[in-house]
Design a protein around this motif. Sequence first.
Motif, PDB file in Angstrom:
ATOM      1  N   GLU A 190      48.810  41.280  34.847  1.00  0.00           N
ATOM      2  CA  GLU A 190      48.096  41.016  36.100  1.00  0.00           C
ATOM      3  C   GLU A 190      47.210  42.187  36.520  1.00  0.00           C
ATOM      4  O   GLU A 190      46.175  42.001  37.175  1.00  0.00           O
ATOM      5  CB  GLU A 190      49.129  40.705  37.190  1.00  0.00           C
ATOM      6  CG  GLU A 190      48.557  40.197  38.477  1.00  0.00           C
ATOM      7  CD  GLU A 190      49.634  39.753  39.467  1.00  0.00           C
ATOM      8  OE1 GLU A 190      49.343  39.768  40.671  1.00  0.00           O
ATOM      9  OE2 GLU A 190      50.743  39.388  39.021  1.00  0.00           O
ATOM     10  N   SER A 191      47.595  43.402  36.139  1.00  0.00           N
ATOM     11  CA  SER A 191      46.813  44.586  36.525  1.00  0.00           C
ATOM     12  C   SER A 191      45.413  44.585  35.910  1.00  0.00           C
ATOM     13  O   SER A 191      44.528  45.312  36.369  1.00  0.00           O
ATOM     14  CB  SER A 191      47.552  45.858  36.109  1.00  0.00           C
ATOM     15  OG  SER A 191      47.664  45.919  34.690  1.00  0.00           O
ATOM     16  N   LEU A 192      45.194  43.766  34.870  1.00  0.00           N
ATOM     17  CA  LEU A 192      43.906  43.740  34.180  1.00  0.00           C
ATOM     18  C   LEU A 192      43.040  42.548  34.584  1.00  0.00           C
ATOM     19  O   LEU A 192      41.936  42.383  34.060  1.00  0.00           O
ATOM     20  CB  LEU A 192      44.129  43.714  32.661  1.00  0.00           C
ATOM     21  CG  LEU A 192      44.756  44.978  32.070  1.00  0.00           C
ATOM     22  CD1 LEU A 192      45.138  44.762  30.619  1.00  0.00           C
ATOM     23  CD2 LEU A 192      43.790  46.159  32.202  1.00  0.00           C
ATOM     24  N   TRP A 193      43.528  41.711  35.486  1.00  0.00           N
ATOM     25  CA  TRP A 193      42.739  40.564  35.902  1.00  0.00           C
ATOM     26  C   TRP A 193      41.393  41.009  36.479  1.00  0.00           C
ATOM     27  O   TRP A 193      41.286  42.044  37.132  1.00  0.00           O
ATOM     28  CB  TRP A 193      43.483  39.755  36.968  1.00  0.00           C
ATOM     29  CG  TRP A 193      44.671  38.999  36.429  1.00  0.00           C
ATOM     30  CD1 TRP A 193      45.065  38.883  35.126  1.00  0.00           C
ATOM     31  CD2 TRP A 193      45.615  38.261  37.199  1.00  0.00           C
ATOM     32  NE1 TRP A 193      46.195  38.108  35.034  1.00  0.00           N
ATOM     33  CE2 TRP A 193      46.563  37.707  36.292  1.00  0.00           C
ATOM     34  CE3 TRP A 193      45.766  38.008  38.572  1.00  0.00           C
ATOM     35  CZ2 TRP A 193      47.628  36.917  36.718  1.00  0.00           C
ATOM     36  CZ3 TRP A 193      46.832  37.219  38.988  1.00  0.00           C
ATOM     37  CH2 TRP A 193      47.754  36.674  38.059  1.00  0.00           C
ATOM     38  N   GLY A 194      40.365  40.196  36.233  1.00  0.00           N
ATOM     39  CA  GLY A 194      39.062  40.458  36.822  1.00  0.00           C
ATOM     40  C   GLY A 194      39.046  40.088  38.299  1.00  0.00           C
ATOM     41  O   GLY A 194      40.023  39.551  38.839  1.00  0.00           O
ATOM     42  N   ARG A 195      37.926  40.392  38.939  1.00  0.00           N
ATOM     43  CA  ARG A 195      37.814  40.104  40.383  1.00  0.00           C
ATOM     44  C   ARG A 195      36.538  39.312  40.648  1.00  0.00           C
ATOM     45  O   ARG A 195      35.498  39.532  40.012  1.00  0.00           O
ATOM     46  CB  ARG A 195      37.824  41.404  41.190  1.00  0.00           C
ATOM     47  CG  ARG A 195      39.144  42.163  41.054  1.00  0.00           C
ATOM     48  CD  ARG A 195      39.174  43.419  41.914  1.00  0.00           C
ATOM     49  NE  ARG A 195      39.418  43.130  43.317  1.00  0.00           N
ATOM     50  CZ  ARG A 195      40.633  43.052  43.871  1.00  0.00           C
ATOM     51  NH1 ARG A 195      41.725  43.219  43.125  1.00  0.00           N
ATOM     52  NH2 ARG A 195      40.780  42.825  45.167  1.00  0.00           N
ATOM     53  N   LEU A 196      36.646  38.425  41.621  1.00  0.00           N
ATOM     54  CA  LEU A 196      35.553  37.551  42.021  1.00  0.00           C
ATOM     55  C   LEU A 196      35.248  37.798  43.488  1.00  0.00           C
ATOM     56  O   LEU A 196      36.153  37.754  44.322  1.00  0.00           O
ATOM     57  CB  LEU A 196      35.969  36.084  41.822  1.00  0.00           C
ATOM     58  CG  LEU A 196      34.977  35.004  42.241  1.00  0.00           C
ATOM     59  CD1 LEU A 196      33.828  34.917  41.244  1.00  0.00           C
ATOM     60  CD2 LEU A 196      35.691  33.651  42.354  1.00  0.00           C
ATOM     61  N   GLY A 197      33.977  38.082  43.784  1.00  0.00           N
ATOM     62  CA  GLY A 197      33.635  38.312  45.179  1.00  0.00           C
ATOM     63  C   GLY A 197      32.173  38.657  45.343  1.00  0.00           C
ATOM     64  O   GLY A 197      31.384  38.549  44.399  1.00  0.00           O
ATOM     65  N   ALA A 198      31.810  39.100  46.555  1.00  0.00           N
ATOM     66  CA  ALA A 198      30.422  39.447  46.852  1.00  0.00           C
ATOM     67  C   ALA A 198      30.385  40.571  47.874  1.00  0.00           C
ATOM     68  O   ALA A 198      31.192  40.601  48.802  1.00  0.00           O
ATOM     69  CB  ALA A 198      29.660  38.230  47.388  1.00  0.00           C
ATOM     70  N   GLY A 199      29.451  41.510  47.665  1.00  0.00           N
ATOM     71  CA  GLY A 199      29.161  42.504  48.679  1.00  0.00           C
ATOM     72  C   GLY A 199      29.886  43.817  48.553  1.00  0.00           C
ATOM     73  O   GLY A 199      29.615  44.744  49.309  1.00  0.00           O
ATOM     74  N   GLU A 200      30.846  43.926  47.622  1.00  0.00           N
ATOM     75  CA  GLU A 200      31.568  45.195  47.491  1.00  0.00           C
ATOM     76  C   GLU A 200      32.014  45.372  46.056  1.00  0.00           C
ATOM     77  O   GLU A 200      32.249  44.401  45.342  1.00  0.00           O
ATOM     78  CB  GLU A 200      32.791  45.215  48.413  1.00  0.00           C
ATOM     79  CG  GLU A 200      33.444  46.594  48.500  1.00  0.00           C
ATOM     80  CD  GLU A 200      34.635  46.621  49.448  1.00  0.00           C
ATOM     81  OE1 GLU A 200      35.375  47.609  49.431  1.00  0.00           O
ATOM     82  OE2 GLU A 200      34.823  45.634  50.192  1.00  0.00           O
ATOM     83  N   SER A 201      32.154  46.626  45.639  1.00  0.00           N
ATOM     84  CA  SER A 201      32.593  46.911  44.283  1.00  0.00           C
ATOM     85  C   SER A 201      34.051  46.512  44.088  1.00  0.00           C
ATOM     86  O   SER A 201      34.883  46.750  44.972  1.00  0.00           O
ATOM     87  CB  SER A 201      32.448  48.407  43.988  1.00  0.00           C
ATOM     88  OG  SER A 201      33.142  48.752  42.805  1.00  0.00           O
ATOM     89  N   PRO A 202      34.388  45.949  42.929  1.00  0.00           N
ATOM     90  CA  PRO A 202      35.801  45.654  42.662  1.00  0.00           C
ATOM     91  C   PRO A 202      36.654  46.917  42.600  1.00  0.00           C
ATOM     92  O   PRO A 202      37.855  46.866  42.848  1.00  0.00           O
ATOM     93  CB  PRO A 202      35.760  44.933  41.310  1.00  0.00           C
ATOM     94  CG  PRO A 202      34.482  45.338  40.686  1.00  0.00           C
ATOM     95  CD  PRO A 202      33.517  45.554  41.799  1.00  0.00           C
ATOM     96  N   VAL A 203      36.021  48.047  42.309  1.00  0.00           N
ATOM     97  CA  VAL A 203      36.768  49.305  42.200  1.00  0.00           C
ATOM     98  C   VAL A 203      37.302  49.746  43.560  1.00  0.00           C
ATOM     99  O   VAL A 203      38.346  50.389  43.656  1.00  0.00           O
ATOM    100  CB  VAL A 203      35.871  50.398  41.573  1.00  0.00           C
ATOM    101  CG1 VAL A 203      36.605  51.735  41.524  1.00  0.00           C
ATOM    102  CG2 VAL A 203      35.420  49.988  40.185  1.00  0.00           C
ATOM    103  N   THR A 204      36.589  49.374  44.629  1.00  0.00           N
ATOM    104  CA  THR A 204      37.034  49.744  45.977  1.00  0.00           C
ATOM    105  C   THR A 204      37.709  48.580  46.697  1.00  0.00           C
ATOM    106  O   THR A 204      37.784  48.557  47.927  1.00  0.00           O
ATOM    107  CB  THR A 204      35.845  50.264  46.806  1.00  0.00           C
ATOM    108  OG1 THR A 204      34.797  49.273  46.804  1.00  0.00           O
ATOM    109  CG2 THR A 204      35.304  51.545  46.223  1.00  0.00           C
ATOM    110  N   GLY A 205      38.158  47.597  45.905  1.00  0.00           N
ATOM    111  CA  GLY A 205      38.925  46.501  46.493  1.00  0.00           C
ATOM    112  C   GLY A 205      38.134  45.268  46.815  1.00  0.00           C
ATOM    113  O   GLY A 205      38.670  44.335  47.412  1.00  0.00           O
ATOM    114  N   GLY A 206      36.859  45.226  46.434  1.00  0.00           N
ATOM    115  CA  GLY A 206      36.058  44.045  46.725  1.00  0.00           C
ATOM    116  C   GLY A 206      36.481  42.850  45.899  1.00  0.00           C
ATOM    117  O   GLY A 206      36.894  42.976  44.757  1.00  0.00           O
ATOM    118  N   GLY A 207      36.382  41.680  46.499  1.00  0.00           N
ATOM    119  CA  GLY A 207      36.689  40.451  45.787  1.00  0.00           C
ATOM    120  C   GLY A 207      38.177  40.180  45.679  1.00  0.00           C
ATOM    121  O   GLY A 207      39.013  40.930  46.169  1.00  0.00           O
TER     122      GLY A 207
END
Length: 363
Positions: free
Chosen positions: A290-307
């Motif tokens: 689960e730690s390697l799952w990708g992230r889906l979202g808009a407006g913020e970097s996934p590295v800083t918790g976006g998506g």
Amino acid sequence: MTGPHTGTPGTPLRVGLVGYGLAGSVFHAPLIAATDGLALDTVVTSNEERQAQARAEFPDVRLAAGPDELFARADELDLVVIASPNKTHVPLATAALKAGLPVVVDKPVAGTAAEARGLAALAEERGLLLSVFQNRRWDNDFLTLRRLLADGELGEVWRFESRFERWRPQPKGGWRESGDPAEIGGLLYDLGSHVVDQALVLFGPVTQVYAESVIRRAGAEADDDTFLALTHASGVRSHLYVSATAAQLGPRFRVLGSRAGYVKYGLDPQEAALREGRRPGPEGWGAEDESLWGRLGAGESPVTGGGSPVPTLPGDYPAYYAAVAAALREGAPNPVTAHEAAAALDVLEAARRSARDGVAVTL
């Protein structure tokens, strides 16, 4: 497509495997052996160490020192898999088809799109299956992205970034890194075959190709750091990176759409599992932590918790050979046709020309 070699009902299709290096021993042999309806009958290699390795891993397998020995008893086989060096793919596939045998060829199927289409024509003329092993259509991240696109989660896709990067600052040598054009070496045709095929499957035909290709490492002879920019007829722009000189690895996928983006780091776990000697089975094959799952979202970097995290579908390399078996037994669709491989080679040839001449190439 069915041919004369559909096997005896109720018995496995007998497979001859040409080559027992990385491709043959790590990918093809274990996947063939794990597929219901297929049996690894013969391994072709002249290397005594590899012969011993094959016999240790598959005690019932027959051994042949060369492909002619295999083709001489074509009536004892139902499928030939060609996992030998790239420069041998076309002559060996031609010989197998002329011997009346269906064929699976590792990628790249040929050095040119014209050769790939010539093989396709021969297979069609003989009424035989010719399939290309594009296993990364069954990577976990690719399967997940296809589902996200089918569900409309990203909206209209504008840009597709795909990276297949490694940190190998010292060349290993061998034909894959040879500068001899006859060897069809270098990353453009190796890892590039994967990223281009994936882009075409996802977003359709390409109208323009631009590429930058360099040799970074001292002693290296073939491209080891290459970038491709593809313009699809659909309007999507694909930016594809293949490198052996990436000291920091970028995201495997970064896909940007009108509604959201999807970012995924890390490589599908199946190759590592196969290299470690693990074999496909019913429990947990191709699953990702689960730690390697990708992230889906808009407006913020996934590295800083976006998506939001997107559960990664399990990778499924065994599905390729299951589809090959179904194609031979039942006339089910060929999982990867030589015509599809030729379309990818059109792009790779254009990329090589673009990088050499410093121009965008229109297809």
